[in-house]
Scaffold this active site. Structure first.
Site, PDB file in Angstrom:
ATOM      1  N   LYS A 131      29.385  35.915 -31.722  1.00 29.68           N
ATOM      2  CA  LYS A 131      28.817  34.931 -30.796  1.00 29.68           C
ATOM      3  C   LYS A 131      27.283  35.004 -30.816  1.00 29.68           C
ATOM      4  CE  LYS A 131      27.994  32.146 -27.380  1.00 29.68           C
ATOM      5  NZ  LYS A 131      27.944  30.715 -27.605  1.00 29.68           N
ATOM      6  N   THR A 169      29.104  35.460 -22.854  1.00 29.95           N
ATOM      7  CA  THR A 169      28.218  35.931 -23.918  1.00 29.95           C
ATOM      8  C   THR A 169      27.555  37.202 -23.425  1.00 29.95           C
ATOM      9  OG1 THR A 169      27.834  33.688 -24.704  1.00 29.95           O
ATOM     10  CG2 THR A 169      26.222  35.364 -25.339  1.00 29.95           C
ATOM     11  N   LYS A 187      17.872  35.352 -22.948  1.00 32.23           N
ATOM     12  CA  LYS A 187      18.842  36.421 -22.696  1.00 32.23           C
ATOM     13  C   LYS A 187      19.632  36.710 -23.978  1.00 32.23           C
ATOM     14  CE  LYS A 187      22.958  35.820 -21.703  1.00 32.23           C
ATOM     15  NZ  LYS A 187      24.318  35.441 -21.268  1.00 32.23           N
TER      16      LYS A 187
END
Lengths: 297, 297, 297, 297
Positions: free
Chosen positions: D174, D98, D243
């Site tokens: 994503k 990711t 994040k």
């Protein structure tokens, strides 16, 4: 024409010094307050103290109200033996409370039906300013109401700012002002938290701002409180701030105006109430900023 | 010790009048700007114009930088033939740009490695204030750097406010100030939209606020612009405001300080950029409030 | 005991198929709607059509209401010749409208005073689900009320979910559900705008989500609408969504629960109303995301 | 053409079972992980364990990476003796981490310069899904890269969803998915707090939602966690959620797309980090809702 006798209803932290100013201006004043002891200093200074709203109001005379919220104003005005019916034809009701524009519009219409005048005249200033006849007064209503109210408002404030004929206009201005003040508080709160966690002295930052780009009392006085994080005793209680922001949001929804900053202030206030801080000064919304940053666990 | 010769790099809308103030104070000034034509007025007034950063900097001397952003400052300072290497031992770099605290910390360390001093000294004030030597200057850095920079800063500003030794502190103060200013703009924008849709004259409300509870230049000047809704020409471009709010958010994240009001301002600015308003004055975030309320379709 | 005769008040898009389900279950049904023409299909199917609330209600019987909002429910129930007084001792009022928990508490108490039962039983599902007896029903109230309402609710829904005795509980659940649905819409709207401006096909993203991590009807059906950006005809009108989010915010304030996401949804809806989109489907809040990103100028 | 030998780099909670799936599909697998002990189970199952990135990569071969963040991926790929240089002409890099779309675009270009292929192929699913070859895989890149990666991706996932040629597209998908998941968490958190303070059982509400309008795993599984308020052990650590939301905000700013809901999630996460909750499950953002409502003092 100057009114020789006037009634003042609502002798709270603001109402009492305001009534006192009117009395000092030479007007024969009748006062009424739900809890009678608040009237003692005024009685000592020569005011007549009434036992009920009905007894306080002279038909065709002038009534000034300074009450806690919309419900209290509606009750005193339209409740049994209320101001509206007692005042009747030829009367003038000067409403100085912080209430919704909708309530003002409604009560202006009720007075008009009875042949009496209505003036919305909310004020800015702390109790000290009220005692010193230094309030800033916003007014809206008919020219006739304004002319008759003028000497009374001049006895209480340092300036009268006019916002036209629409009865709710002055209330929108008052609510906008409180919204702007609390917005400044929130901005300072976030900046001070950032500064403190960046190793900067809170007093130094607040002092700098108040001496330079924001050299006006709101930033200077609230900046001092926020830097010190001392929220008692309350100059203006947080729960009253919530009432005002609620009125701002109601006015915004009525006017179809999204106000995301008002929503943020409301969330800060509601969090503060949930944490039991309703009796602190309204600047205590700062505690939420501090807590969210991991301070004051 | 007063430095007899000084270098000024970055002659934009702010840098040019700041350099001019230094020159007027009697210092022998060398200036550098990427596009040389900006240097013409200074040359006419006696400044020496350099053709490159390397040529502009005197080893062991003083360099003042006033650049557009972190990238420009980093490039001028650490790029090939940059300020840091040229300045070397005994030099002083006074950084007056609005940059991140992180960049200041990094560059302070780089200068220390080379035996030179660093002072963060960002300013508040419009170009007119710069021309009139009326800037407010925030500083942070070592005592030695401050002592040496003092006469130069006094030549540019009306007051120097000290925020300690940590190189990033003055930058946090500068960013906080811009955050507070734009917060006041957003608050006024929302209040003016509410007022207008409630039938109140925008000028009347803005004027009232600036004369009473917010009698300070930020509210008076920006209030006038917001009431009139005239966002050209830009006093401070919206895209630069975005840069600053981005730096505020970065600093907040680094310090682990949630700042929901900064997030709101960022959303307003990003919406404005998406609508092609980057060259308007940053007060043009008001247009989003107006549009969201169905005005200016 | 099964009630052999029942009254259904409110034959809107949902009420009509719900009443039809009750009728099909073999109950002798009397129906009432303010505009009588809505009752025609039910009359054709054997329902008795009443001319007034008073005429529709049998003392001691069962009344089901499915009305547009709190005001309509309060009026039908407590207004002159209303449900509460007509129903009297031994009656049961099953309230299936989306209303505030406060209104339910108030009306439950009013019925209790008159010796009748109250059941809050709001539903989830579109008109098609109502027609197919596939509604999901949430209930809260006394055990006695639930027992008596059971066969009627089973005639309308595929499942009954119980939330205890407190009359307002089922309403909070219903409001929470609508809040969650619109939150999912807002999240998809933002993600689809990001995707589109990043060069990704809207249908591809929405399809992927509905087939994988969000394989449930809300994401599949609303995802399809949001990808296509077609907001007419409205499955559920945006102005009704505003009513529901307003009730969520009121409930949140009463319970002292800050809900920043509800505030965001409210701002989206209010912006949409200001732009004249009250008659579009409530998913049209997406248009604000798109516009703020500079699309659909 | 099917690749007979493949390299897998990054054997974390997700990478290890993914590599295991590839191995089980009959491919000769070389694996590398910074801390070598993570490779033991794969070695036992027949994988070759390399001591360095350089030793792990076969020129012209296939490399799959599953790393913690952009920095790790950039370092492994472009650092000294990194994947890009080693792979060289004829190679294929399948990036399943990711990371930001920007990183993918950058690395795709770097590989192209060296004559090798790049495929962005991030995944959805927990470690259990990875072990069961049940991941959902999003891909974007050239047709040639997709064709060559196909058997490997099929060995790891239950379905491959294609989002075109642009290398960053799959990363945006994503990030959007994680944004949508955390948005659902925030919505449930607020609703559950409202419900609880309104006297409703948390489990009852969460159970109802998961059985009716939101009958999909995200709402069912996270609803269960949120109802129970048990945030340890972490299925997905809050600091990793931060994040991802940071990457969402960066992508939104790059694409000039205001995402106020992403800002809200960021504030929740940042508050949680400030309170020391980075190691809890990311659903622990709920604690902020609860605390703001005066629960869990």
């Amino acid at each position: 024409m100057q009114d020789s006798s006037v009634t003042f209803i609502g002798l709270g932290a603001m109402g009492e010094p305001m009534a006192s100013s009117v009395l000092r201006s030479g007007v024969a004043l009748t006062v009424y307050n739900r809890s009678r002891e608040r009237a003692a200093p005024l009685a000592a200074a020569g005011a007549k103290v009434a036992d009920s709203v009905a007894a306080a109001v002279t038909p065709g005379g002038v009534v000034i109200t300074m009450l806690a919220n919309d419900a209290a104003l509606l009750d005193v005005t339209l409740g049994g033996s209320g101001v509206a019916d007692r005042l009747g034809a030829g009367g003038l009701h000067i409403s100085m409370s912080t209430v919704s524009p909708e309530t003002s519009r409604h009560l202006a219409a009720e007075h008009a039906k009875r042949g009496s005048l209505w003036l919305s005249a909310p004020v800015f200033g702390r109790p000290e300013a009220a005692a010193a006849q230094k309030l800033w007064i916003c007014q809206s209503g008919t020219a006739e109401a304004k002319a008759r109210a003028k000497p009374l408002l001049e006895a209480m404030g340092q300036a009268i700012h006019d916002f036209g004929e629409e009865p709710g206009a002055a209330n929108v201005v008052k609510l906008s002002g409180n919204f702007l003040i609390l917005s400044a508080v929130e901005a300072m709160a976030e900046a001070l938290t950032l500064a403190e966690k960046s190793g900067i002295d809170r007093q130094a930052l607040a002092g700098f701002l108040g001496q330079t780009i924001f050299n006006c009392p709101i930033y200077q006085n609230y900046g001092r409180i926020l830097a010190a994080q001392t929220y008692e005793p309350a100059g203006f209680k947080l729960e009253l701030g919530m009432k005002d922001v609620r009125l701002v949001r109601d006015a915004a929804e009525s006017a179809t105006v999204p106000m995301p900053l008002a929503d943020l202030l409301h969330a800060r206030l509601l969090t503060s109430l949930a944490k039991g801080r309703g009796q602190l000064d309204w600047t205590a919304i700062e505690m939420v900023s501090a807590e969210d940053a991991g301070k004051r666990a």
